[in-house]
Write a protein that holds these residues in place. Structure first.
Motif, short mmCIF file in Angstrom:
data_model
loop_
_atom_site.label_atom_id
_atom_site.label_comp_id
_atom_site.label_asym_id
_atom_site.label_seq_id
_atom_site.Cartn_x
_atom_site.Cartn_y
_atom_site.Cartn_z
N GLY A 1 77.59 -17.65 61.77
CA GLY A 1 76.20 -18.26 61.97
C GLY A 1 76.02 -19.48 60.81
N ALA A 2 75.01 -20.24 60.94
CA ALA A 2 74.84 -21.33 59.98
C ALA A 2 73.54 -21.54 59.71
N LEU A 3 73.05 -22.12 58.39
CA LEU A 3 71.84 -22.50 57.95
C LEU A 3 72.14 -24.05 57.24
N ASN A 4 70.92 -24.53 57.10
CA ASN A 4 70.82 -25.89 56.47
C ASN A 4 70.28 -25.73 55.11
N CYS A 5 70.48 -26.01 53.94
CA CYS A 5 70.07 -26.49 52.60
C CYS A 5 68.88 -25.54 52.25
N PHE A 6 67.69 -25.55 52.24
CA PHE A 6 66.92 -24.62 51.59
C PHE A 6 66.29 -23.64 52.74
N GLU A 7 66.89 -23.78 53.82
CA GLU A 7 66.58 -22.62 54.60
C GLU A 7 67.29 -21.14 53.86
N HIS A 8 68.11 -21.50 52.94
CA HIS A 8 68.83 -20.61 52.18
C HIS A 8 67.81 -19.66 50.98
N VAL A 9 66.61 -20.47 50.86
CA VAL A 9 65.60 -19.68 50.08
C VAL A 9 64.46 -19.24 51.01
N GLN A 10 64.67 -19.21 52.32
CA GLN A 10 63.53 -18.56 52.89
C GLN A 10 63.83 -17.10 53.36
N PRO A 11 63.24 -16.16 52.75
CA PRO A 11 63.76 -14.74 52.67
C PRO A 11 63.69 -14.30 54.16
N LEU A 12 62.52 -14.69 54.97
CA LEU A 12 62.46 -13.87 56.36
C LEU A 12 63.73 -14.60 57.27
N THR A 13 63.90 -15.73 57.14
CA THR A 13 64.86 -16.51 58.02
C THR A 13 66.06 -15.89 57.86
N LYS A 14 66.59 -15.57 56.25
CA LYS A 14 67.76 -14.88 55.85
C LYS A 14 67.98 -13.79 56.52
N TYR A 15 66.66 -12.93 56.35
CA TYR A 15 66.81 -11.31 56.95
C TYR A 15 67.15 -11.50 58.33
N ALA A 16 66.51 -12.40 59.23
CA ALA A 16 66.73 -12.49 60.73
C ALA A 16 68.26 -12.51 60.84
N MET A 17 68.75 -13.57 60.06
CA MET A 17 70.40 -13.40 59.98
C MET A 17 71.12 -12.24 59.69
N TYR A 18 70.71 -11.83 58.69
CA TYR A 18 71.49 -10.57 58.09
C TYR A 18 71.43 -9.49 59.03
#
Length: 340
Positions: free
Chosen positions: A157-174
């Protein structure tokens, strides 16, 4: 112990505002990574044609020249530059995760493509919501890009920049059992004195992703040289006023959150490498698995809509039940005459 997978993360300077020059450099870096035995190479956010430093440097009325050049040097998914990068991936038998400014009609998007070792695009995604000043140049995406894909080397998977401080976006990836994650970042040598944008904070965000997701995280970053800073000159011809030097902080973290690559100097161009043993993930998740056995779905849950959303829907694409639901809501949505 499973077979190890050798991966590489890029730390390099793009050819600023030059899609063709950066494409050639991309192909060279793909070859270098493959020559060192890497099976995947990760590139930074908007690597082609470089991060739009001007957005943070000058008032809007002074950005127009840069905006025009940026549009002209943004690439399309079906264009020649991406075709040649895909060919390089196939010829070198290496997967590539590429960050680029994507031009679609008159709009730009902060895109990433996961390209398989056969040269096929496995995933094309766009940054869900550009950050702060980026929203004046780039459009938003939808949940269809928050996706982990199965590849020959694992779930990527991949995300850009401050997507890495979006808790819900990260959780959807996890929750998608991601094994190898690419964190695409811009040059960390701009606005580095602002605590939230500092290299220390950004490294911590990438490392936290590895800890929370029990995933291997490839942190790819751009750098900016003194000459590069002059590509965004002020009124007197000097460097962009937000330049704080260097900015290269490529890292690779293990699922236990430990650093497993050898960092380079912030001003040095190149690639960092690591050998991944995916069996380590199970041990990391045994301790903490926030989207698995460590979750409390009876207390907190995520609603995740991963459907593509389009501004124009043709009749054959329209969900008639959804249309009827909209009509029955009677909330002022004037769509009935279109589909009557």
């Amino acid at each position: 112990m499973e077979k190890t997978i050798r991966v590489a993360a890029v730390q390099a300077e793009p050819v600023w505002l030059d899609a063709e020059g950066t494409t050639k450099k991309t192909i060279d870096l793909i070859g270098q990574a493959a020559a060192e035995g890497a099976e995947l190479v990760a590139f930074p956010e908007t690597w082609i044609p470089g991060y739009p430093v001007f957005l943070w440097s000058y008032p809007v009325y002074q950005q127009m020249e840069f905006v025009a050049r940026y549009h002209a040097n943004s690439i399309t998914v079906d264009g020649d530059q991406l075709r040649r990068i895909r060919e390089a991936a196939r010829e070198n038998q290496i997967s590539v995760v590429l960050g680029f400014s994507e031009k679609d009609g008159g709009s730009l998007y902060m895109a990433q493509a996961i390209i398989g070792a056969d040269g096929e695009i496995v995933l094309h995604r766009r940054k869900l919501k550009p950050t702060h000043a980026e929203r004046t140049l780039f459009g938003e995406s939808d949940g269809s890009g928050i996706k982990v894909v199965e590849t020959a080397i694992g779930r990527v998977g991949a995300l850009n920049c401050f997507e890495h401080v979006q808790p819900l976006t990260k959780y959807a990836m996890y929750a998608q059992n991601e094994q190898i994650h690419v964190a695409g970042w811009p040059c960390l040598g701009i606005m580095g004195n602002v605590p939230a944008l500092s290299p220390e904070s950004i490294i911590a965000a990438s490392q936290t992703y590895a800890l929370e997701g029990s995933a291997f995280v490839l942190m790819a970053t751009q750098i900016m040289s003194d000459d590069g800073a002059l590509k965004f000159p002020d009124a007197d011809g000097g460097p962009t006023p937000i330049y704080t030097g260097g900015g290269g902080f490529a890292r690779i973290f293990g699922p236990h959150s430990g650093l497993i690559s050898q960092p380079m100097e912030p001003t040095e161009e190149g690639l960092v490498y690591a050998d991944l043993d995916l069996s380590q993930i199970a041990l990391a998740k045994n301790t903490v698995d926030p989207a698995g056995h460590y979750a409390r779905a009876d207390v907190t849950r995520l609603i995740f809509d991963d459907r593509p959303q389009k501004p124009v829907i043709k009749p054959e694409e329209f969900d008639l039940q959804e249309f009827e639901d909209l009509r029955n809501e009677d909330d002022g949505i004037e769509t009935a005459s279109v589909f009557a």
